[in-house]
Design a protein around this motif. Structure first.
Motif, PDB file in Angstrom:
ATOM      1  N   ASP A   1       0.809  -1.219   0.000  1.00 43.36           N
ATOM      2  CA  ASP A   1       0.000   0.000   0.000  1.00 43.36           C
ATOM      3  C   ASP A   1       0.844   1.272   0.000  1.00 43.36           C
ATOM      4  OD1 ASP A   1      -2.408  -1.385   0.014  1.00 43.36           O
ATOM      5  OD2 ASP A   1      -2.508  -1.441   2.206  1.00 43.36           O
ATOM      6  N   ASP A   2       2.179   1.144   0.117  1.00 42.72           N
ATOM      7  CA  ASP A   2       3.049   2.319   0.139  1.00 42.72           C
ATOM      8  C   ASP A   2       2.812   3.178  -1.096  1.00 42.72           C
ATOM      9  OD1 ASP A   2       4.079   1.255   2.438  1.00 42.72           O
ATOM     10  OD2 ASP A   2       6.111   0.955   1.662  1.00 42.72           O
ATOM     11  N   ARG A   3       3.004   4.489  -0.936  1.00 42.08           N
ATOM     12  CA  ARG A   3       2.800   5.406  -2.062  1.00 42.08           C
ATOM     13  C   ARG A   3       3.561   6.699  -1.843  1.00 42.08           C
ATOM     14  NH1 ARG A   3      -3.379   5.976  -0.426  1.00 42.08           N
ATOM     15  NH2 ARG A   3      -2.944   3.785  -0.348  1.00 42.08           N
ATOM     16  N   ILE A   4       3.715   7.423  -2.933  1.00 43.69           N
ATOM     17  CA  ILE A   4       4.307   8.753  -2.932  1.00 43.69           C
ATOM     18  C   ILE A   4       3.206   9.739  -3.284  1.00 43.69           C
ATOM     19  CG2 ILE A   4       5.908  10.295  -4.150  1.00 43.69           C
ATOM     20  CD1 ILE A   4       7.356   8.321  -2.358  1.00 43.69           C
ATOM     21  N   GLU A   5       3.156  10.855  -2.574  1.00 44.63           N
ATOM     22  CA  GLU A   5       2.200  11.916  -2.900  1.00 44.63           C
ATOM     23  C   GLU A   5       2.977  13.209  -3.119  1.00 44.63           C
ATOM     24  OE1 GLU A   5      -1.796  14.193  -1.232  1.00 44.63           O
ATOM     25  OE2 GLU A   5      -0.803  12.725   0.031  1.00 44.63           O
ATOM     26  N   TYR A   6       2.735  13.812  -4.271  1.00 40.47           N
ATOM     27  CA  TYR A   6       3.397  15.067  -4.617  1.00 40.47           C
ATOM     28  C   TYR A   6       2.323  16.124  -4.795  1.00 40.47           C
ATOM     29  CZ  TYR A   6       6.095  18.423  -7.421  1.00 40.47           C
ATOM     30  OH  TYR A   6       6.707  19.560  -7.893  1.00 40.47           O
ATOM     31  N   GLU A   7       2.384  17.202  -4.007  1.00 42.41           N
ATOM     32  CA  GLU A   7       1.420  18.299  -4.095  1.00 42.41           C
ATOM     33  C   GLU A   7       2.065  19.492  -4.769  1.00 42.41           C
ATOM     34  OE1 GLU A   7      -0.051  19.325  -0.245  1.00 42.41           O
ATOM     35  OE2 GLU A   7      -1.119  17.436  -0.003  1.00 42.41           O
ATOM     36  N   PHE A   8       1.304  20.130  -5.648  1.00 41.19           N
ATOM     37  CA  PHE A   8       1.793  21.298  -6.380  1.00 41.19           C
ATOM     38  C   PHE A   8       0.635  22.255  -6.587  1.00 41.19           C
ATOM     39  CE2 PHE A   8       0.804  17.698  -9.037  1.00 41.19           C
ATOM     40  CZ  PHE A   8      -0.039  18.202 -10.007  1.00 41.19           C
ATOM     41  N   LYS A   9       0.916  23.461  -7.102  1.00 46.17           N
ATOM     42  CA  LYS A   9      -0.102  24.515  -7.114  1.00 46.17           C
ATOM     43  C   LYS A   9      -0.678  24.883  -8.471  1.00 46.17           C
ATOM     44  CE  LYS A   9       1.174  26.854  -2.882  1.00 46.17           C
ATOM     45  NZ  LYS A   9       1.413  28.113  -2.231  1.00 46.17           N
ATOM     46  N   THR A  10      -0.096  24.447  -9.575  1.00 43.95           N
ATOM     47  CA  THR A  10      -0.561  24.975 -10.853  1.00 43.95           C
ATOM     48  C   THR A  10      -1.344  23.959 -11.678  1.00 43.95           C
ATOM     49  OG1 THR A  10       1.414  24.385 -12.118  1.00 43.95           O
ATOM     50  CG2 THR A  10       1.446  26.512 -10.947  1.00 43.95           C
ATOM     51  N   LYS A  11      -2.375  24.455 -12.308  1.00 40.75           N
ATOM     52  CA  LYS A  11      -3.169  23.620 -13.206  1.00 40.75           C
ATOM     53  C   LYS A  11      -2.338  23.223 -14.425  1.00 40.75           C
ATOM     54  CE  LYS A  11      -7.513  23.113 -15.502  1.00 40.75           C
ATOM     55  NZ  LYS A  11      -8.901  23.405 -15.469  1.00 40.75           N
ATOM     56  N   LYS A  12      -1.425  24.090 -14.831  1.00 39.46           N
ATOM     57  CA  LYS A  12      -0.550  23.785 -15.962  1.00 39.46           C
ATOM     58  C   LYS A  12       0.269  22.526 -15.684  1.00 39.46           C
ATOM     59  CE  LYS A  12       3.197  25.631 -18.751  1.00 39.46           C
ATOM     60  NZ  LYS A  12       4.276  26.593 -18.828  1.00 39.46           N
ATOM     61  N   GLU A  13       0.834  22.437 -14.493  1.00 41.24           N
ATOM     62  CA  GLU A  13       1.614  21.249 -14.117  1.00 41.24           C
ATOM     63  C   GLU A  13       0.713  20.014 -14.079  1.00 41.24           C
ATOM     64  OE1 GLU A  13       4.911  19.897 -10.759  1.00 41.24           O
ATOM     65  OE2 GLU A  13       3.990  21.873 -10.625  1.00 41.24           O
ATOM     66  N   TYR A  14      -0.507  20.177 -13.577  1.00 45.12           N
ATOM     67  CA  TYR A  14      -1.485  19.092 -13.555  1.00 45.12           C
ATOM     68  C   TYR A  14      -1.734  18.576 -14.975  1.00 45.12           C
ATOM     69  CZ  TYR A  14      -5.957  16.694 -12.865  1.00 45.12           C
ATOM     70  OH  TYR A  14      -6.965  15.755 -12.858  1.00 45.12           O
ATOM     71  N   GLU A  15      -1.976  19.501 -15.893  1.00 42.26           N
ATOM     72  CA  GLU A  15      -2.249  19.118 -17.281  1.00 42.26           C
ATOM     73  C   GLU A  15      -1.040  18.441 -17.929  1.00 42.26           C
ATOM     74  OE1 GLU A  15      -3.566  22.904 -18.765  1.00 42.26           O
ATOM     75  OE2 GLU A  15      -5.606  22.593 -18.010  1.00 42.26           O
ATOM     76  N   GLU A  16       0.162  18.879 -17.567  1.00 40.20           N
ATOM     77  CA  GLU A  16       1.368  18.232 -18.080  1.00 40.20           C
ATOM     78  C   GLU A  16       1.459  16.784 -17.586  1.00 40.20           C
ATOM     79  OE1 GLU A  16       4.726  20.709 -17.076  1.00 40.20           O
ATOM     80  OE2 GLU A  16       3.951  22.369 -18.271  1.00 40.20           O
ATOM     81  N   TYR A  17       1.124  16.565 -16.313  1.00 38.37           N
ATOM     82  CA  TYR A  17       1.135  15.197 -15.791  1.00 38.37           C
ATOM     83  C   TYR A  17       0.098  14.334 -16.500  1.00 38.37           C
ATOM     84  CZ  TYR A  17       4.547  15.689 -12.021  1.00 38.37           C
ATOM     85  OH  TYR A  17       5.705  15.860 -11.302  1.00 38.37           O
ATOM     86  N   VAL A  18      -1.085  14.869 -16.790  1.00 37.30           N
ATOM     87  CA  VAL A  18      -2.106  14.104 -17.516  1.00 37.30           C
ATOM     88  C   VAL A  18      -1.547  13.661 -18.872  1.00 37.30           C
ATOM     89  CG1 VAL A  18      -4.360  14.218 -18.654  1.00 37.30           C
ATOM     90  CG2 VAL A  18      -4.081  15.171 -16.361  1.00 37.30           C
ATOM     91  N   LYS A  19      -0.915  14.578 -19.594  1.00 37.84           N
ATOM     92  CA  LYS A  19      -0.337  14.241 -20.906  1.00 37.84           C
ATOM     93  C   LYS A  19       0.728  13.155 -20.780  1.00 37.84           C
ATOM     94  CE  LYS A  19      -1.007  18.812 -22.932  1.00 37.84           C
ATOM     95  NZ  LYS A  19      -0.343  20.043 -23.372  1.00 37.84           N
TER      96      LYS A  19
END
Length: 153
Positions: A85-103
């Protein structure tokens, strides 16, 4: 000519410093962080100039979080009694970065499988590839502006 050269040097140094302070991790880095034990994870975060932020102990897990030098992002490692169940969580502030991760996630062959809400009412989308899982979280309140990516073991 000297003024232009000086201006160019200043702009270049600003761009480089902005890139250094805005650390973005790759999916491969998240996966490698997941494989580290907590001691090695702490060493890795210190080598990246991340500073200790918080440690939370819950029923069956320990979460250790580190904050980026520019205070823009946080990364945390969850260690559970059941190591799967171990995991990494990375929090960030920009929607642009979010969209880059989706791509990147879609280009890496992950498929969107499920959407839902977290306990705190943030929206999430799960992506799977073989047995690997990634979850992207969008904040319910855009004023909060804390997007997250969770990479599961």
């Amino acid at each position: 000519m000297r003024k232009k050269l000086s201006l160019l040097v200043v702009l270049l140094s600003l761009i480089l410093s902005a890139q250094i302070s805005a650390q973005t991790f790759t999916l491969e880095q998240f996966t490698s962080f997941n494989k580290l034990d907590m001691s090695d994870f702490k060493k890795e975060m210190k080598s990246l100039n991340y500073k200790f932020y918080d440690k939370t102990e819950g029923l069956g897990f320990v979460l250790t979080e580190y904050e980026s030098p520019d205070y823009i992002s946080k990364i945390g490692k969850f260690e559970y009694e059941d190591k799967s169940d171990d995991r990494i969580e990375y929090e960030f502030k920009t929607k642009k970065e979010y969209e880059e991760y989706v791509k990147i996630i879609l280009a890496s062959g992950y498929k969107e499988t499920e959407k839902g809400k977290t306990i705190t009412k943030d929206s999430y989308v799960d992506y799977f590839k073989d047995k690997k899982q990634i979850r992207l979280v969008t904040p319910k309140d855009l004023k909060n502006n804390r997007y997250a990516i969770l990479v599961f073991k």
